[in-house]
Design an enzyme around this catalytic site. Structure first.
Site, short mmCIF file in Angstrom:
data_model
loop_
_atom_site.label_atom_id
_atom_site.label_comp_id
_atom_site.label_asym_id
_atom_site.label_seq_id
_atom_site.Cartn_x
_atom_site.Cartn_y
_atom_site.Cartn_z
N VAL A 158 1.22 -0.87 -0.04
CA VAL A 158 -0.13 -0.16 -0.08
C VAL A 158 1.20 1.44 -0.06
O VAL A 158 0.73 2.53 -1.20
CB VAL A 158 -1.15 0.06 1.00
CG1 VAL A 158 -1.96 1.30 0.96
CG2 VAL A 158 -1.57 -1.18 0.92
N TYR A 159 2.33 1.71 0.89
CA TYR A 159 2.46 2.71 1.00
C TYR A 159 3.61 2.39 0.02
O TYR A 159 3.51 3.61 -0.62
CB TYR A 159 3.57 2.10 2.02
CG TYR A 159 4.51 3.14 2.65
CD1 TYR A 159 4.41 4.75 2.62
CD2 TYR A 159 6.08 3.09 2.38
CE1 TYR A 159 5.68 5.52 2.80
CE2 TYR A 159 7.45 3.77 2.09
CZ TYR A 159 6.62 5.50 2.41
OH TYR A 159 7.67 5.77 2.71
N GLN A 160 4.40 1.47 -0.26
CA GLN A 160 4.88 1.51 -1.91
C GLN A 160 4.80 1.61 -3.13
O GLN A 160 4.70 2.69 -3.15
CB GLN A 160 5.85 -0.30 -1.74
CG GLN A 160 6.57 0.33 -0.84
CD GLN A 160 7.02 -1.58 -0.98
OE1 GLN A 160 6.70 -2.94 -0.32
NE2 GLN A 160 8.67 -1.83 -1.48
N SER A 162 1.76 3.73 -3.03
CA SER A 162 1.52 5.31 -2.99
C SER A 162 2.33 6.49 -3.25
O SER A 162 2.49 7.38 -4.25
CB SER A 162 0.59 5.62 -1.62
OG SER A 162 1.68 5.39 -0.37
#
Length: 241
Positions: A158-160, A162
């Site tokens: 999710v973070y990557q 984004s």
């Protein structure tokens, strides 16, 4: 006096960037979702003799907050889109929900879009406008593509993703501003010892702040539309910027 707005600047890397730019003679708007936290950060800097700084309530996930912040500023030379969230660990391509993506993207991608579009008119009036979007080496698609390399993190989808989206936004923004004085870049501050990482990492907040500030301070011969991750992919020693 040039002015700079830094989002998510009440602590960590954003706080260090605010301090560095204030030391360089900028008037700094220290953006903070919680105004009290922002004011406390400003008091710390004022105790160090830096008076050219003020706290600004700014929640990048709220259009009304962004609009109110825009009304509070009459001129701007630099925007550092630093505010970001991780979304919890570990994350999975199979099980992380759309709601988790929505929450992280709302800060890391949509928040950058909201703030950039709100302040672009002021930046266009500056003689040497600069936009720096804080990214991460973990967003590198080429590095992640070796799926059998367990040394490269693949548990934070999710973070990557984004931040990969943020990198693409940065390139397109720079393209649309290519015939102007703008310099627009994405910069990885490194694996930094802050609350964000549980105070683990290979870089101090001061080192990370210097990496971000470097691309705020580039001259007209400096890069634009680029991604930099100096901790992992060092720039050549003879870089002109």
């Amino acid at each position: 006096m040039k002015s700079a707005l830094i989002t998510g600047a009440n602590k960590g890397i954003g706080f260090e960037v605010a301090k560095i730019l204030a030391q360089k003679g900028f008037f700094v708007y220290l953006g903070s979702r919680n105004l009290a936290n922002g004011q406390a950060a400003v008091e710390k800097l004022k105790a160090q003799g830096l008076t050219n700084i003020t706290a600004l309530q700014l929640d990048v996930t709220s259009q009304s907050s962004v609009d109110a912040a825009r009304k509070a500023i009459s001129s701007l030379d630099v925007l550092v889109n630093n505010a970001g969230i991780a979304g919890g660990f570990e994350q999975s391509a199979l099980t992380s929900t759309a709601d988790q993506y929505q929450q992280v993207y709302d800060t890391n991608v949509f928040g950058v879009v909201r703030v950039t579009q709100a302040f672009i008119d002021l930046l266009k009036n500056a003689p040497e406008p600069r936009i720096v979007n804080v990214s991460t080496a973990m967003a590198s698609l080429s590095a992640a593509a070796d799926i059998f390399n367990d040394n490269y993190p693949k548990r934070y989808v999710v973070y990557q993703s984004s931040k990969s989206a943020l990198n693409m936004y940065t390139v397109n923004l720079a393209y649309e501003l290519r015939d102007t004085a703008f310099k627009v870049n994405a910069v990885c501050p490194g694996y930094t010892q802050t609350d964000f990482t549980g105070h683990q990492g290979t870089s101090t907040p001061e080192e990370a702040g210097q990496r971000i500030a470097k691309y705020v301070l580039v001259g007209q011969n400096g890069p634009t539309g680029q991604y930099f991750s100096e901790e992992y992919f060092p720039a050549p020693a003879n870089c002109p910027w």
